[in-house]
Design a protein around this motif. Structure first.
Motif, PDB file in Angstrom:
ATOM      1  N   ILE A  87       8.803  34.834  34.573  1.00  0.00           N
ATOM      2  CA  ILE A  87       8.088  36.110  35.031  1.00  0.00           C
ATOM      3  C   ILE A  87       8.620  37.419  34.166  1.00  0.00           C
ATOM      4  O   ILE A  87       7.993  38.247  33.828  1.00  0.00           O
ATOM      5  CB  ILE A  87       8.401  36.284  36.559  1.00  0.00           C
ATOM      6  N   THR A  88      10.044  37.488  34.239  1.00  0.00           N
ATOM      7  CA  THR A  88      10.482  38.751  33.741  1.00  0.00           C
ATOM      8  C   THR A  88      10.500  39.037  32.069  1.00  0.00           C
ATOM      9  O   THR A  88       9.972  39.991  31.695  1.00  0.00           O
ATOM     10  CB  THR A  88      12.190  39.195  34.254  1.00  0.00           C
ATOM     11  N   VAL A  89      10.713  37.733  31.530  1.00  0.00           N
ATOM     12  CA  VAL A  89      10.330  37.903  29.876  1.00  0.00           C
ATOM     13  C   VAL A  89       9.132  37.378  29.560  1.00  0.00           C
ATOM     14  O   VAL A  89       8.564  38.224  28.631  1.00  0.00           O
ATOM     15  CB  VAL A  89      11.508  36.603  29.453  1.00  0.00           C
ATOM     16  N   LEU A 269      20.947  38.611  39.808  1.00  0.00           N
ATOM     17  CA  LEU A 269      20.000  38.053  40.675  1.00  0.00           C
ATOM     18  C   LEU A 269      18.548  38.123  40.503  1.00  0.00           C
ATOM     19  O   LEU A 269      17.793  37.344  40.471  1.00  0.00           O
ATOM     20  CB  LEU A 269      20.030  38.497  42.207  1.00  0.00           C
ATOM     21  N   SER A 270      18.210  39.371  39.790  1.00  0.00           N
ATOM     22  CA  SER A 270      16.802  39.771  39.506  1.00  0.00           C
ATOM     23  C   SER A 270      16.700  39.490  37.764  1.00  0.00           C
ATOM     24  O   SER A 270      15.510  39.866  37.526  1.00  0.00           O
ATOM     25  CB  SER A 270      16.641  41.255  39.869  1.00  0.00           C
ATOM     26  N   LEU A 271      17.692  38.903  37.223  1.00  0.00           N
ATOM     27  CA  LEU A 271      17.655  38.705  35.874  1.00  0.00           C
ATOM     28  C   LEU A 271      17.290  39.964  35.010  1.00  0.00           C
ATOM     29  O   LEU A 271      16.770  40.033  34.013  1.00  0.00           O
ATOM     30  CB  LEU A 271      16.450  37.622  35.547  1.00  0.00           C
ATOM     31  N   GLY A 272      17.710  41.216  35.513  1.00  0.00           N
ATOM     32  CA  GLY A 272      17.664  42.457  34.718  1.00  0.00           C
ATOM     33  C   GLY A 272      16.758  43.274  35.334  1.00  0.00           C
ATOM     34  O   GLY A 272      16.503  44.188  34.942  1.00  0.00           O
ATOM     35  N   GLU A 273      15.601  42.603  36.110  1.00  0.00           N
ATOM     36  CA  GLU A 273      14.743  43.588  36.632  1.00  0.00           C
ATOM     37  C   GLU A 273      15.205  44.921  37.490  1.00  0.00           C
ATOM     38  O   GLU A 273      14.275  45.858  37.743  1.00  0.00           O
ATOM     39  CB  GLU A 273      13.628  42.463  37.719  1.00  0.00           C
ATOM     40  N   ASP A 284       8.445  50.282  27.312  1.00  0.00           N
ATOM     41  CA  ASP A 284       8.303  49.460  25.914  1.00  0.00           C
ATOM     42  C   ASP A 284       9.434  48.932  25.487  1.00  0.00           C
ATOM     43  O   ASP A 284       9.488  48.244  24.401  1.00  0.00           O
ATOM     44  CB  ASP A 284       7.666  50.269  24.815  1.00  0.00           C
ATOM     45  N   SER A 285      10.446  49.235  26.391  1.00  0.00           N
ATOM     46  CA  SER A 285      11.907  48.491  25.917  1.00  0.00           C
ATOM     47  C   SER A 285      12.061  47.135  26.422  1.00  0.00           C
ATOM     48  O   SER A 285      11.657  46.749  27.488  1.00  0.00           O
ATOM     49  CB  SER A 285      12.919  49.414  26.661  1.00  0.00           C
ATOM     50  N   PRO A 286      12.451  46.171  25.449  1.00  0.00           N
ATOM     51  CA  PRO A 286      12.723  44.527  25.936  1.00  0.00           C
ATOM     52  C   PRO A 286      13.999  44.535  26.691  1.00  0.00           C
ATOM     53  O   PRO A 286      14.118  43.598  27.389  1.00  0.00           O
ATOM     54  CB  PRO A 286      12.900  43.937  24.543  1.00  0.00           C
ATOM     55  N   GLY A 298      17.204  38.747  31.287  1.00  0.00           N
ATOM     56  CA  GLY A 298      15.982  38.621  30.477  1.00  0.00           C
ATOM     57  C   GLY A 298      16.215  39.101  29.157  1.00  0.00           C
ATOM     58  O   GLY A 298      15.768  38.430  28.110  1.00  0.00           O
ATOM     59  N   TYR A 299      16.788  40.072  28.761  1.00  0.00           N
ATOM     60  CA  TYR A 299      17.311  40.358  27.590  1.00  0.00           C
ATOM     61  C   TYR A 299      18.115  39.575  26.723  1.00  0.00           C
ATOM     62  O   TYR A 299      17.699  39.446  25.343  1.00  0.00           O
ATOM     63  CB  TYR A 299      17.906  42.081  27.296  1.00  0.00           C
ATOM     64  N   TRP A 300      18.908  38.926  27.263  1.00  0.00           N
ATOM     65  CA  TRP A 300      19.688  37.989  26.533  1.00  0.00           C
ATOM     66  C   TRP A 300      18.901  36.868  25.947  1.00  0.00           C
ATOM     67  O   TRP A 300      18.828  36.475  24.991  1.00  0.00           O
ATOM     68  CB  TRP A 300      20.635  37.418  27.660  1.00  0.00           C
ATOM     69  N   LEU A 301      17.845  36.486  26.841  1.00  0.00           N
ATOM     70  CA  LEU A 301      16.976  35.321  26.279  1.00  0.00           C
ATOM     71  C   LEU A 301      16.144  35.925  25.092  1.00  0.00           C
ATOM     72  O   LEU A 301      15.761  35.124  24.243  1.00  0.00           O
ATOM     73  CB  LEU A 301      16.025  34.849  27.432  1.00  0.00           C
ATOM     74  N   ILE A 302      15.635  37.233  25.370  1.00  0.00           N
ATOM     75  CA  ILE A 302      14.620  37.487  24.095  1.00  0.00           C
ATOM     76  C   ILE A 302      15.851  37.810  22.992  1.00  0.00           C
ATOM     77  O   ILE A 302      15.071  37.187  21.661  1.00  0.00           O
ATOM     78  CB  ILE A 302      14.308  39.225  24.555  1.00  0.00           C
ATOM     79  N   ARG A 303      17.031  38.052  23.020  1.00  0.00           N
ATOM     80  CA  ARG A 303      17.808  38.100  21.838  1.00  0.00           C
ATOM     81  C   ARG A 303      18.152  36.785  21.431  1.00  0.00           C
ATOM     82  O   ARG A 303      18.167  36.551  20.106  1.00  0.00           O
ATOM     83  CB  ARG A 303      19.193  38.735  22.174  1.00  0.00           C
ATOM     84  N   LEU A 304      18.277  35.606  22.204  1.00  0.00           N
ATOM     85  CA  LEU A 304      18.341  34.347  21.802  1.00  0.00           C
ATOM     86  C   LEU A 304      17.218  33.763  20.945  1.00  0.00           C
ATOM     87  O   LEU A 304      17.098  33.041  19.930  1.00  0.00           O
ATOM     88  CB  LEU A 304      18.688  33.522  22.990  1.00  0.00           C
TER      89      LEU A 304
END
Length: 338
Positions: A87-89, A269-273, A284-286, A298-304
């Motif tokens: 959902i978040t990413v 809990l909200s994964l950054g949301e 527009d910020s990841p 969520g951003y950690w996954l994007i960086r990965l």
């Protein structure tokens, strides 16, 4: 609080606020409302919003038959994490706001995981969320808590609407207007058309794991309940809490035209949301946390994904842009008189 500014352009769609196409020709209807769509909405509301509540109550009652163990906890956590990141990413940062670019395989995987959350097909979800940003906390916002009147009664009515009740029946954003980029993406449309199959898969997988681990039907039922319905219940109420409570309560470091707030205590809990004001100020910020020390899984996954070569164009707002929107900086800046 800054006054709300009318939107003159919808960056995500390329259509002007008056609903005309780029050539100024026939206007497009922004929303659709008819009895057929309302029936579908009521069905989805009962199946995927009300049923998880009943399923959570059933899971607690089922403890008398099958006590919870490490398998159920692992299923609850892993399925919550995977579908929550979908959902978040996927739904939110990639497909709605195009905050980064992703390889087709990664995009498809995120779309499938987001679909398993049971919060709607990806194209519909994106259209609804883009309309929310266009009309946030104003007429047309599908789930604002701030449009139900003043006083305690109005605030409670607004919270109930924005957190849960709005999904029973609402105007459906025209996907041709709000998500033309997605309906041109054939791979994504194929995933969206299989939405109910993905939700079912997200319920059957934990049931299968539970049955195999415990070698019993009670293990399968317990896996279905905790990894399926309870997981869905937890994730849904976390996401809905962003729509409701974080448009009323929390901190507000940045100027934005609506009443969005940050709730950093719920970041994991909200994964950054829950860095919600940050997000509305810089959609527009990841990264929703904007700073490395603000927890944003969520951003950690994007960086990965970026390190793995599966994502790119991962760009944060500049320091100058963030400083220009910071409320404390604006208040402390000297005023000039003409």
């Amino acid at each position: 609080m800054a006054g709300f500014q009318p939107a003159t352009h919808i960056p995500e769609t390329g259509y002007s606020e008056n609903g005309y196409g780029a050539d100024g020709s026939t206007p497009r209807r922004k929303t659709i409302s008819n009895s057929y769509l309302h029936r579908l909405q009521r069905r989805h509301f009962l199946l995927f919003d009300v049923l998880p509540i009943a399923g959570t109550a059933a899971a607690i009652a089922f403890l008398a038959v099958h006590p919870i163990g490490a398998t159920e906890l692992a299923l609850l956590f892993s399925m919550w994490l995977l579908t929550g990141l979908g959902i978040t990413v996927g739904y939110h940062r990639l497909f709605t706001h195009r905050a980064f670019k992703a390889a087709p395989a990664a995009a498809a995987a995120l779309a499938v995981l987001g679909s398993m959350a049971g919060q709607g097909g990806v194209v519909s979800w994106v259209a609804l969320h883009r309309r929310h940003h266009e009309c946030s906390d104003r007429d047309g916002d599908p789930h604002s808590p701030n449009l139900a009147g003043n006083g305690l009664k109005g605030r409670l009515r607004g919270l109930a609407h924005s957190h849960f009740l709005w999904m029973r029946r609402h105007e459906y954003p025209n996907v041709v207007h709000y998500a033309p980029d997605l309906i041109k993406n054939r791979a994504l449309v194929r995933v969206a058309r299989l939405y109910y199959y993905w939700v079912t898969l997200g319920l059957l997988l934990p049931a299968l794991v539970g049955g195999l681990v415990y070698q019993s039907w009670t293990g399968a039922v317990s896996g279905f309940l905790w990894g399926g319905l309870v997981r869905m219940f937890v994730l849904e109420h976390v996401i809905w809490g962003i729509n409701s409570f974080l448009h009323m309560f929390g901190t507000r470091p940045y100027e934005s035209r609506e009443n969005s707030r940050n709730g950093g205590i719920f970041a994991l809990l909200s994964l950054g949301e829950s860095w919600h004001n940050n997000h509305h100020a810089f959609p527009d910020s990841p990264s929703f946390g904007l700073r490395w020390y603000r927890l944003d899984p969520g951003y950690w996954l994007i960086r990965l994904l970026a390190v793995s070569g599966l994502a790119w164009d991962v760009k944060l707002p500049s320091e100058e842009r963030m400083a220009a929107k910071r409320i404390a900086a604006r208040r402390s800046a000297p005023s000039t008189a003409v």
